[in-house]
Scaffold this motif. Structure first.
Motif, PDB file in Angstrom:
ATOM      1  N   PRO A   1      22.319 -13.272  -2.978  1.00 45.84           N
ATOM      2  CA  PRO A   1      23.607 -12.969  -3.620  1.00 45.84           C
ATOM      3  C   PRO A   1      23.598 -13.357  -5.083  1.00 45.84           C
ATOM      4  N   GLY A   2      24.331 -12.582  -5.861  1.00 50.37           N
ATOM      5  CA  GLY A   2      24.469 -12.870  -7.275  1.00 50.37           C
ATOM      6  C   GLY A   2      25.914 -12.735  -7.692  1.00 50.37           C
ATOM      7  N   GLY A   3      26.171 -12.886  -8.961  1.00 46.43           N
ATOM      8  CA  GLY A   3      27.534 -12.785  -9.456  1.00 46.43           C
ATOM      9  C   GLY A   3      27.983 -11.337  -9.565  1.00 46.43           C
ATOM     10  N   GLY A   4      29.213 -11.052  -9.161  1.00 47.45           N
ATOM     11  CA  GLY A   4      29.752  -9.705  -9.268  1.00 47.45           C
ATOM     12  C   GLY A   4      28.985  -8.725  -8.400  1.00 47.45           C
ATOM     13  N   ARG A   5      28.551  -7.613  -9.011  1.00 45.58           N
ATOM     14  CA  ARG A   5      27.855  -6.567  -8.270  1.00 45.58           C
ATOM     15  C   ARG A   5      26.342  -6.733  -8.334  1.00 45.58           C
ATOM     16  N   HIS A   6      25.844  -7.809  -8.901  1.00 43.36           N
ATOM     17  CA  HIS A   6      24.419  -7.964  -9.123  1.00 43.36           C
ATOM     18  C   HIS A   6      23.818  -8.886  -8.070  1.00 43.36           C
ATOM     19  N   HIS A   7      22.685  -8.499  -7.540  1.00 39.18           N
ATOM     20  CA  HIS A   7      21.944  -9.346  -6.625  1.00 39.18           C
ATOM     21  C   HIS A   7      20.480  -8.928  -6.650  1.00 39.18           C
TER      22      HIS A   7
ATOM     23  N   SER B   1      10.006  -8.432  -5.726  1.00 42.55           N
ATOM     24  CA  SER B   1      11.449  -8.584  -5.906  1.00 42.55           C
ATOM     25  C   SER B   1      11.985  -7.357  -6.627  1.00 42.55           C
ATOM     26  N   TYR B   2      13.260  -7.109  -6.407  1.00 48.71           N
ATOM     27  CA  TYR B   2      13.890  -5.877  -6.887  1.00 48.71           C
ATOM     28  C   TYR B   2      15.272  -6.236  -7.384  1.00 48.71           C
ATOM     29  N   ASP B   3      15.504  -6.053  -8.667  1.00 42.82           N
ATOM     30  CA  ASP B   3      16.773  -6.433  -9.285  1.00 42.82           C
ATOM     31  C   ASP B   3      17.753  -5.277  -9.182  1.00 42.82           C
ATOM     32  N   ARG B   4      18.814  -5.467  -8.413  1.00 47.00           N
ATOM     33  CA  ARG B   4      19.801  -4.408  -8.222  1.00 47.00           C
ATOM     34  C   ARG B   4      20.652  -4.198  -9.464  1.00 47.00           C
ATOM     35  N   GLU B   5      20.596  -5.127 -10.387  1.00 40.35           N
ATOM     36  CA  GLU B   5      21.328  -4.942 -11.631  1.00 40.35           C
ATOM     37  C   GLU B   5      20.620  -3.930 -12.527  1.00 40.35           C
ATOM     38  N   LEU B   6      19.260  -3.926 -12.470  1.00 37.76           N
ATOM     39  CA  LEU B   6      18.502  -3.038 -13.323  1.00 37.76           C
ATOM     40  C   LEU B   6      18.375  -1.640 -12.740  1.00 37.76           C
ATOM     41  N   ARG B   7      18.392  -1.552 -11.417  1.00 40.25           N
ATOM     42  CA  ARG B   7      18.253  -0.237 -10.794  1.00 40.25           C
ATOM     43  C   ARG B   7      19.307  -0.116  -9.702  1.00 40.25           C
ATOM     44  N   THR B   8      20.213   0.809  -9.827  1.00 36.81           N
ATOM     45  CA  THR B   8      21.302   0.947  -8.859  1.00 36.81           C
ATOM     46  C   THR B   8      21.324   2.323  -8.211  1.00 36.81           C
ATOM     47  N   ALA B   9      20.312   3.156  -8.484  1.00 35.36           N
ATOM     48  CA  ALA B   9      20.321   4.509  -7.936  1.00 35.36           C
ATOM     49  C   ALA B   9      19.993   4.517  -6.450  1.00 35.36           C
ATOM     50  N   ALA B  10      19.028   3.703  -6.031  1.00 37.95           N
ATOM     51  CA  ALA B  10      18.626   3.682  -4.629  1.00 37.95           C
ATOM     52  C   ALA B  10      19.611   2.854  -3.824  1.00 37.95           C
ATOM     53  N   SER B  11      20.233   3.493  -2.818  1.00 38.86           N
ATOM     54  CA  SER B  11      21.220   2.802  -1.993  1.00 38.86           C
ATOM     55  C   SER B  11      20.548   2.176  -0.789  1.00 38.86           C
ATOM     56  N   LEU B  12      20.808   0.910  -0.545  1.00 39.12           N
ATOM     57  CA  LEU B  12      20.242   0.216   0.610  1.00 39.12           C
ATOM     58  C   LEU B  12      21.340  -0.325   1.505  1.00 39.12           C
ATOM     59  N   ASP B  13      22.516   0.243   1.444  1.00 35.92           N
ATOM     60  CA  ASP B  13      23.620  -0.284   2.238  1.00 35.92           C
ATOM     61  C   ASP B  13      23.762   0.407   3.585  1.00 35.92           C
ATOM     62  N   GLY B  14      22.760   1.232   3.976  1.00 36.71           N
ATOM     63  CA  GLY B  14      22.793   1.865   5.277  1.00 36.71           C
ATOM     64  C   GLY B  14      23.936   2.841   5.457  1.00 36.71           C
ATOM     65  N   GLY B  15      24.460   3.378   4.352  1.00 36.38           N
ATOM     66  CA  GLY B  15      25.548   4.337   4.453  1.00 36.38           C
ATOM     67  C   GLY B  15      26.909   3.699   4.571  1.00 36.38           C
ATOM     68  N   ARG B  16      26.989   2.356   4.508  1.00 33.29           N
ATOM     69  CA  ARG B  16      28.272   1.677   4.632  1.00 33.29           C
ATOM     70  C   ARG B  16      28.812   1.361   3.248  1.00 33.29           C
ATOM     71  N   SER B  17      30.085   1.490   3.080  1.00 36.24           N
ATOM     72  CA  SER B  17      30.731   1.176   1.813  1.00 36.24           C
ATOM     73  C   SER B  17      31.278  -0.246   1.881  1.00 36.24           C
ATOM     74  N   VAL B  18      30.682  -1.131   1.093  1.00 37.63           N
ATOM     75  CA  VAL B  18      31.095  -2.527   1.087  1.00 37.63           C
ATOM     76  C   VAL B  18      31.382  -2.928  -0.350  1.00 37.63           C
ATOM     77  N   GLN B  19      32.557  -3.445  -0.608  1.00 35.03           N
ATOM     78  CA  GLN B  19      32.903  -3.872  -1.945  1.00 35.03           C
ATOM     79  C   GLN B  19      32.127  -5.124  -2.319  1.00 35.03           C
ATOM     80  N   ALA B  20      31.939  -5.307  -3.627  1.00 33.60           N
ATOM     81  CA  ALA B  20      31.127  -6.429  -4.086  1.00 33.60           C
ATOM     82  C   ALA B  20      31.735  -7.770  -3.729  1.00 33.60           C
ATOM     83  N   ASP B  21      33.066  -7.826  -3.625  1.00 37.56           N
ATOM     84  CA  ASP B  21      33.701  -9.117  -3.375  1.00 37.56           C
ATOM     85  C   ASP B  21      33.888  -9.392  -1.885  1.00 37.56           C
ATOM     86  N   THR B  22      33.405  -8.507  -1.014  1.00 38.12           N
ATOM     87  CA  THR B  22      33.554  -8.733   0.426  1.00 38.12           C
ATOM     88  C   THR B  22      32.247  -9.084   1.102  1.00 38.12           C
TER      89      THR B  22
END
Length: 322
Positions: free
Chosen positions: A205-211, A239-260
């Motif tokens: 986990p990271g701050g905000g939308r970054h991890h 390691s893979y920085d989601r802050e630098l690359r956000t095109a590839a989705s790894l959320d399994g098709g689920r919509s989850v807000q960053a604060d949840t």
């Protein structure tokens, strides 16, 4: 000797548990790992027959192959069983699968240069640290790195899956150790070389939308006995920085807000992320690691305190998994 006396002596020499009906005995054994059934079968002839009961091995296969992504099609488990002499036991032994009755441990060490002092000008330190992986039948995994040996931290990785995930399937940070991270794992069969590979993704986990994601690719193999499934050889770790690359989705098709909470990747996302090394995760977003790639050794829970992997660096400089 008198037959009545011989029968009385035999009844006295029997342990109470040996007088249990087979139904109760199987109900007790069903709570144990399939790898314990072989040991129990060495006690006596009656227990050996009980350890061969098809109901036990069917239950063991249902747990071991709960994630049938690598075996598509309806009734995949029954189809696999028919290919192995119609025996669930042979299926359990011959088809590679992860073990859930313990922890996979990787012991890594390297030499670090120390600070030169007025007495010691050439100081070196042997640094030892561990990677711990615990897997669940549903494909969830727990990951932890620590300088502490298994004997000191194994209890932090024990407990049911519900104690590490919330009802929505997201990591429950409040219910677990801050150093334990939840991820996903998937076994795949390679038609090219016949090897069984394990793909895993763990998110820090990271701050905000970054991890940050730790992605691993292992080769699952058995050492010492067929069906042991007690080694994970590291093929790739990056390691893979989601802050630098956000095109590839790894959320399994689920919509989850960053604060949840941080979503966990699905099986299809694992394959997409790991099979194309030159694509997903390339460039600035991907950092490959060359250190800490020692093979993981499976250690059953009952050996967590006594296994030789706990030996300190002062007594064992290097550990060979075999």
């Amino acid at each position: 000797a008198d037959p009545a006396i011989r029968e009385q002596v035999d009844e006295v020499s029997l342990a109470p548990i040996q007088g249990l009906p087979d139904e109760i005995l199987l109900a007790i054994w069903s709570k144990l790992s399939p790898y314990h059934w072989g040991r129990l079968g060495c006690v006596c002839r009656a227990w050996r027959c009980a350890a061969e009961h098809p109901r036990l091995w069917e239950q063991g296969c249902e747990e071991a192959f709960q994630d049938l992504t690598r075996f598509p099609g309806p009734n995949a488990l029954v189809g696999l069983m028919k290919k192995h002499q119609h025996s669930y036991k042979q299926l359990f032994i011959k088809v590679p699968h992860l073990r859930f009755d313990g922890i996979y441990v990787s012991r890594n060490q390297y030499v670090r240069t120390g600070v030169a002092e007025w007495r010691n000008h050439s100081t070196y330190h042997v640094v030892v640290y561990y990677r711990y992986f615990r897997f669940f039948p549903c494909g969830t995994l727990l990951y932890r790195t620590s300088p502490s040996p298994l004997a000191k931290i194994y209890k932090s990785l024990q407990g049911p899956k519900a104690s590490f995930l919330d009802p929505n399937g997201a990591p429950a940070q409040s219910a677990t150790d801050a150093h334990i991270f939840v991820g996903r794992a998937l076994l795949t069969n390679s038609a090219r070389d016949g090897l069984t590979r394990l793909l895993s993704v763990v998110r820090y986990p990271g701050g905000g939308r970054h991890h940050t994601e730790i992605r691993c690719r292992f080769v699952l193999r058995s050492a010492g006995a067929v069906g042991a499934n007690n080694r994970l050889d590291v093929e790739a770790l990056f390691s893979y920085d989601r802050e630098l690359r956000t095109a590839a989705s790894l959320d399994g098709g689920r919509s989850v807000q960053a604060d949840t909470g941080i979503p966990l990747p699905g099986p299809a996302d694992l394959l997409e992320a790991m099979n194309d090394e030159a694509g997903a995760g390339a460039g600035l977003a991907r950092r490959e690691h060359r250190r800490g790639l020692s093979s993981c050794v499976f250690i059953p829970t009952e050996q967590s305190k006594t296994h030789r992997v706990n030996t300190p660096s002062s007594e064992m400089d290097f550990y060979m998994p075999g």
